[in-house]
Design an enzyme around this catalytic site. Sequence first.
Site, PDB file in Angstrom:
ATOM      1  N   CYS A 151      13.029 -25.710  44.461  1.00 27.30           N
ATOM      2  CA  CYS A 151      12.225 -25.710  45.685  1.00 27.30           C
ATOM      3  C   CYS A 151      11.026 -26.641  45.531  1.00 27.30           C
ATOM      4  O   CYS A 151      10.794 -27.520  46.380  1.00 27.30           O
ATOM      5  CB  CYS A 151      11.796 -24.297  46.028  1.00 27.30           C
ATOM      6  SG  CYS A 151      11.057 -23.371  44.663  1.00 27.30           S
ATOM      7  N   TYR A 152      10.246 -26.465  44.480  1.00 27.79           N
ATOM      8  CA  TYR A 152       9.096 -27.359  44.273  1.00 27.79           C
ATOM      9  C   TYR A 152       9.549 -28.816  44.195  1.00 27.79           C
ATOM     10  O   TYR A 152       8.974 -29.682  44.866  1.00 27.79           O
ATOM     11  CB  TYR A 152       8.359 -26.991  42.982  1.00 27.79           C
ATOM     12  CG  TYR A 152       7.554 -25.721  42.996  1.00 27.79           C
ATOM     13  CD1 TYR A 152       6.484 -25.542  43.877  1.00 27.79           C
ATOM     14  CD2 TYR A 152       7.814 -24.696  42.083  1.00 27.79           C
ATOM     15  CE1 TYR A 152       5.725 -24.377  43.854  1.00 27.79           C
ATOM     16  CE2 TYR A 152       7.054 -23.537  42.059  1.00 27.79           C
ATOM     17  CZ  TYR A 152       6.006 -23.380  42.947  1.00 27.79           C
ATOM     18  OH  TYR A 152       5.245 -22.235  42.903  1.00 27.79           O
TER      19      TYR A 152
END
Lengths: 342, 342, 342, 342
Positions: A151-152
Site C-alpha cells: 500500500c505505501y
Amino acid sequence: MTRTRVAIVGASGYAGEELLRILLRHPAAELTAVTSRQYAGQTAGAVFPRYRECRLPFINPDPEQIAALAEVAFLALPHGLAAEFAAPLLARGVKVIDISADFRLRDTEVYARYYKTPHPAPDLLRRAVYGLPERYADAIRTADLIACPGCYPTSIILPAAALLGAKLVETTGIEAISLSGVSGAGRKVELPYLFPECNESVRPYAVTGHRHLPEIEQELAAAAGADAVVINFIPHLIPVNRGIHSTILLQARPGTNAGTAVDCLRAAYDGKPFVRILDPGELADTKHVTMTNMCEIGCAFDARTGRLIVSSAIDNLTKGASGQAVQCLNLNQGLPEDTGLN
Amino acid sequence: MTRTRVAIVGASGYAGEELLRILLRHPAAELTAVTSRQYAGQTAGAVFPRYRECRLPFINPDPEQIAALAEVAFLALPHGLAAEFAAPLLARGVKVIDISADFRLRDTEVYARYYKTPHPAPDLLRRAVYGLPERYADAIRTADLIACPGCYPTSIILPAAALLGAKLVETTGIEAISLSGVSGAGRKVELPYLFPECNESVRPYAVTGHRHLPEIEQELAAAAGADAVVINFIPHLIPVNRGIHSTILLQARPGTNAGTAVDCLRAAYDGKPFVRILDPGELADTKHVTMTNMCEIGCAFDARTGRLIVSSAIDNLTKGASGQAVQCLNLNQGLPEDTGLN
Amino acid sequence: MTRTRVAIVGASGYAGEELLRILLRHPAAELTAVTSRQYAGQTAGAVFPRYRECRLPFINPDPEQIAALAEVAFLALPHGLAAEFAAPLLARGVKVIDISADFRLRDTEVYARYYKTPHPAPDLLRRAVYGLPERYADAIRTADLIACPGCYPTSIILPAAALLGAKLVETTGIEAISLSGVSGAGRKVELPYLFPECNESVRPYAVTGHRHLPEIEQELAAAAGADAVVINFIPHLIPVNRGIHSTILLQARPGTNAGTAVDCLRAAYDGKPFVRILDPGELADTKHVTMTNMCEIGCAFDARTGRLIVSSAIDNLTKGASGQAVQCLNLNQGLPEDTGLN
Amino acid sequence: MTRTRVAIVGASGYAGEELLRILLRHPAAELTAVTSRQYAGQTAGAVFPRYRECRLPFINPDPEQIAALAEVAFLALPHGLAAEFAAPLLARGVKVIDISADFRLRDTEVYARYYKTPHPAPDLLRRAVYGLPERYADAIRTADLIACPGCYPTSIILPAAALLGAKLVETTGIEAISLSGVSGAGRKVELPYLFPECNESVRPYAVTGHRHLPEIEQELAAAAGADAVVINFIPHLIPVNRGIHSTILLQARPGTNAGTAVDCLRAAYDGKPFVRILDPGELADTKHVTMTNMCEIGCAFDARTGRLIVSSAIDNLTKGASGQAVQCLNLNQGLPEDTGLN
C-alpha cells in the site's frame, strides 16, 4: 459472456473483505471460492456482515480444490504462506495474483534481510511481475504470477518513479513521509490497534527499516535507471479507517518546479483511469479517494530549498491492495482496466 | 499568599478556553477578567459549558478596565489585534503574555512578508521575549512582554535547537513534517473544519510558506549560531481534536546517532519538568501528552542515509499555546515552573 | 437504450454530492444539469473533488432551463424553496423527486406547526407520493411528484410500520431513539458542527419537537390503520460521518417476541433488495450499511417488560436521502429497483 | 499532614490507568503499590507511557505485601477475582474500594443469574456499602468495604433515583438508553474493539440482560421505596474514547415537567460538587465532562406523551469508575469530597 472464475485464498482479513466487496459486483468475474482455516464452514456473509447476502462458504485452503473451482486465485495471505500456495496453484494452471509481499522483491537477499527468513520460493521469482498496472501493464497482461505492490509503495512509486524517469529530480535526498489508516495494520487483534489506543493518537513506527522500504527503493531505482536508490521512509499511524497519504520530498533538478512536475506526471499517466494529477500547488486528500481505486497526486515547489513536495493519496485497501489486484485481473483477462472498479 | 490577578483578552477561542481550564484551578493566579466582543455580557460558563460553574462575565476588551482588574493579561487575539492591545496595557503597567504571532519575529520585514501587513508595533518588539521557557527562562523571568511560540514551532524547536546548539547535526537539509489536530485551526466556523470534512481525511496544507516557518527558522538559526537556517516545514491536518506530532529529519554530523542525540537532549533539558526524552529508538505519540504541558521527544538514526529522525509530540493547546503561556507566567511571577500545570 | 435525463437542483450539499456519486455511474440515467447559486460557473468536479473528473458546470437554478435539459429533477433544496421549484417544473412536464420536507406531510397545519411557516404549495400536496419504495412502490411508479422520506423516518418507519400493520405491537408506548452521523446536519457551516465540537462528543437534541416527528407519526398511523399514533422521538448526534441507528421500543401484543417479529418483517419485505432482516437477537450496526442503500433491522424481546426492541441502521445520505431518491427514480422509470445502487 | 498510603490492585486496565492519573497528583494520598501479574517487574511508567516519570514497579498481587504497603486498596480486577482479594485484605486491616461488580448487588441470587457463577464471598456482602457518594455519603465515611457503582448505573441512578424518591415519576415504564465510549469495554484485546471495527460504527448490544441492569434496578427500587423496579436498559457502543450518555425516559406524574424535575434534582444534589443540573430544556453532552468527575444532567418534558426525558453524561472512567472511587476514598478519609479531583 463467460466470466472468469476466481478464488480468494485467505479471505478473512481486511484485504480479503475488500476483494469480496469488489468481486461480488464485478461483471466479468465470478467468485467461486473463499478460503480461511479460521472460518471454514461459515459463509462469507456471516463473517463479513456487510455482505450478509453472500452465501458462499469459507473452505479450507486446498490447492487441488481451488484449482477445480477457479482459474485465478487472489492470495491474501501472510508473507511466507503466500509463496507456499503459489507453487501448487501455478502447477495446476491457476493464475496467481498475490497481495502478500512474497514476490515483490527481485533480490532474495534483500527479502531475507527485511523479512528475517529465507525466501520461500526463489524459483518462482523469475515468473513474477510487479503488479503496478500504470507501469507494468504489458507484463501484467501475459503473466501467470502477479505480485501486487504494498500500500505505501503504491502511493510513493506512482509519482516518484515518473519524476525520476523523466530526470526532473535527483536520485538522492528522497524522503517519503506516509500516514496510514488503521486498517493498514490488517485485522490483527493486538493491543496497539484497539480503538482507545489509536483514536486521538498519531505515532510514527518502523522509521528505519519498514518492510515496504526495499520495495520502494527497488522500483525507484528501476525507474531512474540507477543501480540503487536509497531513501528515507517514515510511516505513521493515524486514526482513520482507510487511506494513505504520502508526502514525498525530492531534490529538484534545474528547471523543475510544480508546473513542470505536474506536466510530467500528466504525460506519464495520460489516459490512465486511476491516476489523478492535481493542478500545481494543489495537494491530495485521502477523503477524495477512499472507497475508490484512485491515486490522487499534487505537487508544490519550495524555491528556497529546491525541494519538490509531492502529495499523494490512495485508499490503502483498494488501490493499495485489493482494487489494484482486480485492476491486474482485468488487464490479465483482456478486460478494460476499470471493469468493476467504478 | 496573594494571588496574581490575571485577565484573558480574547477568550472566546480554543486557546482562550484552554487558558480558562488551567487558570480556574491555578493556585497562585486569580482570573479576574475575560474579554470577548462577541460574548460580552455572557458568563464564561455559558460560553464554555465544561466550565459552567464559572460565573465570570465576558466584558468588552478595554485596556483601562483590564488594567484596573489585572496585573497580567494573556492575549488570545488574532495577530495584528494583539499588538494593538499590548501597547496600552503595557503603558498602564500590565504585563502582557501574548499567544498571537505579533511579537515572535525579530525582523519586521519577515513579519510583513508572511503576514501580508506591516508590523503593527515595531517599537515594542525590542521589549518582547520569546516565551519558550526551556530556552529563555531567565529573560522570561524579568520580561513585561512575552511572545509565546506557535504550536508547531514549539514541537520542532525544542528538539532541533538543542541538537543544532550541540553541533550534532548540520544546519542544512532540515525538514519538519508536522501533523496537527483540528483545534489547531482555532474555533473558526469555516467549511474545511466541519466534522465531515475532517473526519476520515488527512491533508497537507501551506507546504511552502506557512506562517510558523520564519519563527522556526529564526530560533534554529539562533540556536545554531548561524546567520540563517532554511528548512522545509510541511504541516498536515489530521482528524484528532488535540495534539501535534512533528517528524524532523536532520543530517547527522559524524559520530551522531540515536544514542548521542538522546544524550544531548537529556543534557539540554535536564531538570525541565515538561520535556520527556525517550530512550533511543522510541518514538513519540500524541496520546501520551494530550491535556498535559509535556513535550515528548524520541530519536532514531538511519545509518544508510545519515539522517537523524526526531519524533516530537505536544498538545497544541497546552504546551503549544496556553499551558506554555502559564508556564511563562509562573517563571515571571517567581513561582515553580509547573505550578497549576500538573 | 436511451437514458433518462436527470437534473440535480441544489446540488451543493451532502445529499447533492451523494446524488452525484450515484448518478455518475447509473447505467440508465444521464446527469445533464446540476444547479447551485453559490457555485454557478464552477464544475461539479471542482466543488466536490472526489468527482473531479466530472466537468458538468453548476448553473443557476432556472426552471425553464432545467426543463430543457432534463426529464426528471431531483430537488436537494431547503424546505420551502423546494416547493417553489416544484410547481414550475411540474408545469413544464418535468417529474420531481424531492428530497426536502415540503411534500411529506399530508396535513398542512402540521407542516405549519413544525416548520413555522404556512405550506408553500398546498395544491401540489395531493399529487405527491411518499417516496418510501418498500411501502408505496405502485404509487411511486406512476407519480410525477415524489416526496422522499427524511433520514430518521426511513430508519424508523420501515420496521415499525410493518410491525404495526401486522398488529404485533400496540399503537401506544412507541419510542424511537436515534443516533445520527454529522453529515445528517447537512453541509452547514455552523459552530456546533466543527470537528472539535463533534468529535469525542455525543448529545441529544430537539428531543420534543424534531421536524421528522410528524412524518414518522403520519406513516405509523397509516400503517396501523389508526387515526393517530403519538410517539417519542429522541435524536442524538454522534461523531461519525455517515449512518443512522435507531433503537425503537414497542409494546408487544400477546404472542409477540423476537422470532415472530423477525418473521413478520421478513414476510413484509420479502424480495425487497434493500431491507435486511437479521436473525432474532441480532442487532444492526451502521458499519454494515454505510455507502449502501441497505436498511438493516434486528429484533430482541424483553419478556420482563414486554418491550420489543428493534434496532435499525441505514446510511443517512444513501437510503436516508439520495439512494432512496434514485430507488424511486428506478421504479418510476420502470427499471429494476436496484439499478445503479449496488 | 500524613498521606493515606494506597495501592491499586489490578492496575493494568483503563480503570487502573485512570486511578494512576488521579492518585499521582492527589495531595492526600500516596500511591505505594500497583499490582499486575502480567506486568510484574515493569514500572507503571513503562506500561502507561503517559505517566512515564512514574517509577513505581508493578508487583504480583499478594495480600500480605499489599497490607504491608497500604492502608487502602483499590481493586480494579475482574469480577470474581475482586472478591477473592477483598477477604484477605480486610482481614489484614486494609480498607477495600472495589471497582468490580462483586459487592454491588445485595441479592446473591441476582448476582448468580447475571454473572453466571455463585457469589464468591456472600459473607462480606453485609459489610459492603454502595459507593455512590451523592446518595450514600454517611455510610461511605465509615465503611471498610466500598463497592463502587458501574459506569452506566452511575449515569442513570443519579438522576432517576432522585426523581423517583421525590415521587415525580412513576416506578413503571422506565427506559434507559445509554451510549458508551470504547474504553468502557476495558483494555480487552478482542476483535470487536479494534479501531476499524468501532470507528464509523454504532451498535447496541446486550439489550435484554446487561450485567449493569440489576444494579440499576436495585438502586431505583431503593430510591422509590418499592419492592422492585423493572426497567429496560439498552446500551450502545459509539466511537469515542471516553464518555457515557444516557437518555432516560420516565413517566411523569401529574404536575411534573422539565421545570419541576430540574428543581427536584437541584434540591437533591445541592452542594454536591460533582453533579451539574442544567436549566430546563438543556441537554447533556459528554464533551463537557470527559476527563472530569462531573455528572451533567438535563431534563425535557414531552406533554404529548407525558414522558420526562432525562439526559445525563459522565466520563465512564472518571465518575463512572476511578474518579468516583477516589471520591469515596476522600469521604472515607475525612477529606473534602473533591480532593485531587479538580
